[in-house]
Design an enzyme around this catalytic site. Structure first.
Site: not given
Length: 338
Positions: A76, A80, A204, A255
């Site tokens: 994240h 940006v 996962t 997962d």
């Protein structure tokens, strides 16, 4: 729980030994990425990677989920303004934090671990190691400490003196995005379809909130019907955890088979129609090329690990601040002299 702790300790010891014998040839990481290279702190802070690894290992030993949280912070952050530590900034003065954006609000976590890493680095080498580099290293260590691949991390990033709430809201793919939107948002960062599928494999490990997948259970197409691609028993299990209303913060494993171990089980789940998020499912159902990649990684974990490492390096090289750009923050939550 004791078995998981022992597993993590063994991985940590193997990992520490591996780093000691790896070649950190600087020639592989220069060029247009501002001459980032693994040995950047060799002279200025030789124990930097060891310090980051030690703090992350303790955090993951306390809570295995933290590995996924740290990797998500890195993702994240990089989407940006590039990998510049902007996500770590709190609101202050002219800074409007990215932590309150739709992708991050009530879900981004691990900031206290980053604070601990930074404090340890400042104690060892004041004003030397950037928050952006610390987070990038923490993401790599999180992979290794849960059984995933390792890679040499190109270093030398500097920290931003700004954040972008609008960039966070608009650049980061959402769980309910269409396949084309996801690919476009990755393409905008210089990442291709292979990167999309490989990096999605980070699912996962970790968990997702009910609010991120509720629409698949009850109203996938806006007509009050569930997503028929979900395997029925899996969908029934999810409905037990995620009611039609309420329980927004209830968690489910990304997962279902091995949420605490980094492996290729995620791709096997997609083939069985047991991907948790819409953004997972569309990798198998919406495009032939991505479907073939899912099948390949489901069949060959080593192939997945190799591509994941390559794609993580590529993502970590998105628009770094280097040289005299930006700064080396003393506190990852605020710009210097603020």
């Amino acid at each position: 729980m004791a078995r998981i702790g022992s597993f993590l300790i063994i991985l940590y010891l193997i990992y520490a030994l591996t780093l000691c014998i790896c070649d950190d040839d600087e020639s592989n990481y220069g060029g247009d990425k501002g001459n980032l290279f693994p040995g950047f702190y060799r002279s200025s802070c030789p124990r930097a990677e060891e310090i980051v690894r030690s703090v992350v290992a303790k955090a993951v030993a306390r809570e295995t989920r933290m590995a996924a949280s740290l990797m998500r912070l890195h993702f994240h952050d990089c989407f940006v303004q590039g990998c510049d530590g902007s996500l770590l900034l709190d609101t202050s003065g002219s800074i409007v934090t990215e932590k309150n954006s739709n992708p991050n609000s009530r879900s981004a976590r691990g900031f206290e671990v980053v604070d601990e890493i930074k404090a340890a680095l400042e104690n060892e080498c004041p004003n030397t190691v950037s928050c952006a580099d610390a987070l990038t290293l923490a993401a790599r260590d999180s992979s290794v400490l849960t059984g995933g691949p390792s890679w040499m991390v190109p270093l030398g990033r500097r920290d931003s003196t700004s954040a972008s709430l609008s960039g966070s809201n608009n650049n980061i793919p959402a769980p309910n995005n269409t396949f084309n939107t996801i690919v476009t948002r990755f393409n905008n960062q210089g990442l291709d379809l292979t990167d999309v599928v490989a990096l999605s494999g980070s699912h996962t490990i970790g968990f997702s909130r009910c609010t991120s997948f509720r629409q698949r259970l009850y109203n996938q197409s806006g007509n009050g019907s569930p997503d028929r691609t979900l395997e029925q028993s899996y969908a029934a299990n999810l409905r037990q955890r995620c009611p039609r209303s309420g329980g927004d913060q209830n968690l489910s494993e990304l997962d279902i088979n091995s949420a605490g171990r980094f492996d290729n089980s995620y791709f096997k789940n997609l083939i069985e129609n047991m991907g948790l998020l819409n953004s997972d499912e569309v990798l198998f159902s919406s495009n032939e090329q991505s479907r073939e990649l899912v099948k390949k990684y489901a069949e060959d974990q080593e192939e997945f690990f190799e591509q994941f490492a390559e794609s993580m390096i590529k993502m970590g090289n998105i628009s770094p601040l280097t040289g005299s750009s930006g700064e080396i923050r003393k506190n990852c939550r605020k710009i210097n002299n603020s």
